[in-house]
Design a protein around this motif. Sequence first.
Motif, mmCIF file in Angstrom:
data_model
loop_
_atom_site.group_PDB
_atom_site.id
_atom_site.type_symbol
_atom_site.label_atom_id
_atom_site.label_comp_id
_atom_site.label_asym_id
_atom_site.label_seq_id
_atom_site.Cartn_x
_atom_site.Cartn_y
_atom_site.Cartn_z
ATOM 1 N N LEU A 29 52.155 43.471 -38.221
ATOM 2 C CA LEU A 29 51.975 43.027 -39.604
ATOM 3 C C LEU A 29 52.343 41.562 -39.832
ATOM 4 O O LEU A 29 51.560 40.820 -40.440
ATOM 5 C CB LEU A 29 52.771 43.933 -40.550
ATOM 6 C CG LEU A 29 52.196 45.329 -40.773
ATOM 7 C CD1 LEU A 29 53.195 46.202 -41.518
ATOM 8 C CD2 LEU A 29 50.884 45.255 -41.547
ATOM 9 N N PRO A 30 53.528 41.090 -39.383
ATOM 10 C CA PRO A 30 53.854 39.677 -39.620
ATOM 11 C C PRO A 30 52.838 38.726 -38.987
ATOM 12 O O PRO A 30 52.467 37.715 -39.592
ATOM 13 C CB PRO A 30 55.246 39.522 -38.989
ATOM 14 C CG PRO A 30 55.820 40.905 -38.970
ATOM 15 C CD PRO A 30 54.652 41.804 -38.730
ATOM 16 N N LEU A 31 52.386 39.059 -37.777
ATOM 17 C CA LEU A 31 51.401 38.215 -37.107
ATOM 18 C C LEU A 31 50.080 38.226 -37.866
ATOM 19 O O LEU A 31 49.434 37.183 -38.035
ATOM 20 C CB LEU A 31 51.199 38.695 -35.668
ATOM 21 C CG LEU A 31 50.166 37.927 -34.832
ATOM 22 C CD1 LEU A 31 50.528 36.451 -34.744
ATOM 23 C CD2 LEU A 31 50.059 38.533 -33.437
ATOM 24 N N LEU A 32 49.667 39.398 -38.339
ATOM 25 C CA LEU A 32 48.417 39.503 -39.096
ATOM 26 C C LEU A 32 48.477 38.658 -40.364
ATOM 27 O O LEU A 32 47.510 37.965 -40.710
ATOM 28 C CB LEU A 32 48.141 40.967 -39.447
ATOM 29 C CG LEU A 32 46.883 41.233 -40.275
ATOM 30 C CD1 LEU A 32 45.630 40.873 -39.486
ATOM 31 C CD2 LEU A 32 46.818 42.693 -40.721
ATOM 32 N N ARG A 33 49.610 38.702 -41.055
ATOM 33 C CA ARG A 33 49.739 37.927 -42.296
ATOM 34 C C ARG A 33 49.663 36.427 -42.024
ATOM 35 O O ARG A 33 48.958 35.690 -42.720
ATOM 36 C CB ARG A 33 51.056 38.273 -42.985
ATOM 37 C CG ARG A 33 51.074 39.664 -43.582
ATOM 38 C CD ARG A 33 52.446 40.004 -44.117
ATOM 39 N NE ARG A 33 52.518 41.413 -44.493
ATOM 40 C CZ ARG A 33 53.593 42.159 -44.365
ATOM 41 N NH1 ARG A 33 54.700 41.637 -43.851
ATOM 42 N NH2 ARG A 33 53.581 43.427 -44.735
ATOM 43 N N ALA A 87 43.969 48.326 -44.047
ATOM 44 C CA ALA A 87 43.200 48.881 -42.933
ATOM 45 C C ALA A 87 44.074 49.035 -41.688
ATOM 46 O O ALA A 87 44.001 50.055 -40.986
ATOM 47 C CB ALA A 87 41.998 47.988 -42.630
ATOM 48 N N LEU A 88 44.901 48.034 -41.415
ATOM 49 C CA LEU A 88 45.779 48.125 -40.246
ATOM 50 C C LEU A 88 46.749 49.297 -40.380
ATOM 51 O O LEU A 88 46.939 50.071 -39.434
ATOM 52 C CB LEU A 88 46.555 46.818 -40.072
ATOM 53 C CG LEU A 88 47.567 46.799 -38.920
ATOM 54 C CD1 LEU A 88 46.873 47.028 -37.585
ATOM 55 C CD2 LEU A 88 48.347 45.491 -38.901
ATOM 56 N N LEU A 89 47.356 49.434 -41.547
ATOM 57 C CA LEU A 89 48.321 50.512 -41.747
ATOM 58 C C LEU A 89 47.664 51.885 -41.609
ATOM 59 O O LEU A 89 48.227 52.804 -41.008
ATOM 60 C CB LEU A 89 48.975 50.373 -43.119
ATOM 61 C CG LEU A 89 49.955 49.200 -43.274
ATOM 62 C CD1 LEU A 89 50.286 48.969 -44.740
ATOM 63 C CD2 LEU A 89 51.231 49.446 -42.480
ATOM 64 N N LEU A 90 46.457 52.022 -42.166
ATOM 65 C CA LEU A 90 45.783 53.321 -42.106
ATOM 66 C C LEU A 90 45.187 53.610 -40.732
ATOM 67 O O LEU A 90 44.881 54.762 -40.417
ATOM 68 C CB LEU A 90 44.690 53.395 -43.178
ATOM 69 C CG LEU A 90 45.188 53.460 -44.625
ATOM 70 C CD1 LEU A 90 44.016 53.507 -45.598
ATOM 71 C CD2 LEU A 90 46.096 54.672 -44.847
ATOM 72 N N SER A 91 45.034 52.572 -39.908
ATOM 73 C CA SER A 91 44.496 52.808 -38.565
ATOM 74 C C SER A 91 45.430 53.677 -37.727
ATOM 75 O O SER A 91 45.020 54.226 -36.700
ATOM 76 C CB SER A 91 44.236 51.479 -37.845
ATOM 77 O OG SER A 91 45.454 50.816 -37.523
ATOM 78 N N ILE A 92 46.674 53.818 -38.178
ATOM 79 C CA ILE A 92 47.616 54.669 -37.450
ATOM 80 C C ILE A 92 47.133 56.118 -37.416
ATOM 81 O O ILE A 92 47.475 56.881 -36.508
ATOM 82 C CB ILE A 92 49.026 54.578 -38.077
ATOM 83 C CG1 ILE A 92 50.086 55.081 -37.090
ATOM 84 C CG2 ILE A 92 49.106 55.351 -39.391
ATOM 85 C CD1 ILE A 92 51.508 54.814 -37.542
ATOM 86 N N ILE A 93 46.310 56.493 -38.404
ATOM 87 C CA ILE A 93 45.745 57.849 -38.418
ATOM 88 C C ILE A 93 44.902 58.072 -37.171
ATOM 89 O O ILE A 93 44.893 59.161 -36.588
ATOM 90 C CB ILE A 93 44.903 58.064 -39.689
ATOM 91 C CG1 ILE A 93 45.789 57.922 -40.938
ATOM 92 C CG2 ILE A 93 44.210 59.419 -39.679
ATOM 93 C CD1 ILE A 93 45.012 57.828 -42.230
ATOM 94 N N GLY A 94 44.176 57.024 -36.758
ATOM 95 C CA GLY A 94 43.376 57.133 -35.542
ATOM 96 C C GLY A 94 44.222 57.160 -34.284
ATOM 97 O O GLY A 94 43.848 57.785 -33.287
#
Length: 392
Positions: A162-166, A183-190
Motif C-alpha cells: 500500500l505505501p509503495l502504491l500510494r 482494488a488492491l485491498l479486494l484482490s486479497i479475495i483472489g
Amino acid sequence: MSSILIVDSDGKALSVMQRKLRRNFETHIALGPRCALQRIREEGPYALVMAEFSMPEMDGVDFLAEVGRLSPESARVLMSRTPMDVANLVRAINEGKVHHVLSASCEDEALIGVVQEGVNRYKSVSASIENMQEVHAIFAKAVHELVCWLRGDVRGVISPMLPLLRDLGQKTGNPRPTVTETALLLSIIGLIVLPPALLEKIVQGGSLSDEELLALAGHPERAVEWVRHLPQLREVADVLRDYANALHLSLLPETAEPLERPALSMEGALLSMVMEYRLGEYARLETAGIVDRMRRGTVYSKAQVKALETVLMAFDQDEVEIGLDRLEPGMVLSRAVIGTRDDAEVVMVPEGYELSRTTIVFLRQSARHGQVREPFFVRKLSVIPQAGNDTA
C-alpha cells in the motif's frame, strides 16, 4: 475558481466567449474538437465543457457525447450561432446528454447563470463520487482485515504494497488513487483461493512454474467474480481485470502471452508493478534487478518504470522505535511483531504491515496477556511528527 473549457472552430468567437466568462471562471479554450478532446485527456476533468454546435470537423453534439465518455462528471453546454432544428435538439439531449442549449447571442447574465449552474452540478457530482469511493475504500479495508485474521498466510502479502502504491500513484499522477487502492485491498479475495502450497511457495520466494504463474496472475480475476455483482464497484472490477491482464503479460513468458495485448489502464499497470516488486522482495532480489526486469519488458511505460525507480530511491527505510501507546493507523512495521503462544515464538504481525485500528487493538490485547512486548519498530516515513515529539 472552477475550470471550464470552451470549444469552437472559430478563433474570434472563442476569444469573445472567454472575455465574457473569465472574470467569474478559470477559462480554457480549444480550437476545434480534436484539440479539445486531447486537452481533456491530458488536463481534465473540467467542471464544464461548452461547445459550439456548427463545427466542421465534428459537430457539437457528437463532440459532447465523446466528452461524456471521457469525463462523465463534467457538465456540458451546447452553444449555437444559428437556430437548431428539432432533430438536432433531440440528439443533443439523448446523445450528447447536454445540460443546457444556449444561443450564442444570449445575454451575458443568462450565460454566466447557466455556466454557474453547471459548475455547481459538477461540484455536487464530484463530491458524491468522492464520498462513495471513500465508502468503498473503508469497506475494502474491512474485508481485507477480516480475511487477514481468518487466513494468516496472506496477512503480509498485500499490506506492505500500500505505501509503495500510494507513492507511485502520486508520482505518476494516478487519476483514481482511491479506486486503485480499493482494488488492491479486494484482490486479497483472489489470493485466498490459491492453493496454500502455492501461497507458501510465493512467500518463500520459490521459482514458479508457468502453471503456477498463470494462477497467480489470475488472482485479481477471482476477486472480480465476487465484486462484479455490486454495481457500485464496477470501476473497481474494471481495474482488477486490468491488473490481472498486466500481471499475465508481465509474469508469463512470451509463449504464454495472449495474442492480442489489451490496452491497460494506468491503475492496472501500477498494481501489477507493486505486485511484481513484492514478488521480487520475496525472491530476495536486488531492487535494481527488479526494476531492470520491468524496464526490459513491454508492459510498463518508460515513465512508469522511472517513477518506480525514483520512488524506491526516496523510500525511507529508516525505522523508529515506538511504544504501544503511540501506535497509529497508517504506520508501517519495519520489523515483524514477534509474540508467544503456547510457549512458542510466532509472528503476530509481519514486517511491512500497515497498521489499522483493528490491528492496534489486537496488539494491545495481546500485550495485556503478555503475548507481545514493547517496543515496536515502524518505518520513519510512516510516522507523523506530533508537537513536542521528536521521531528522528
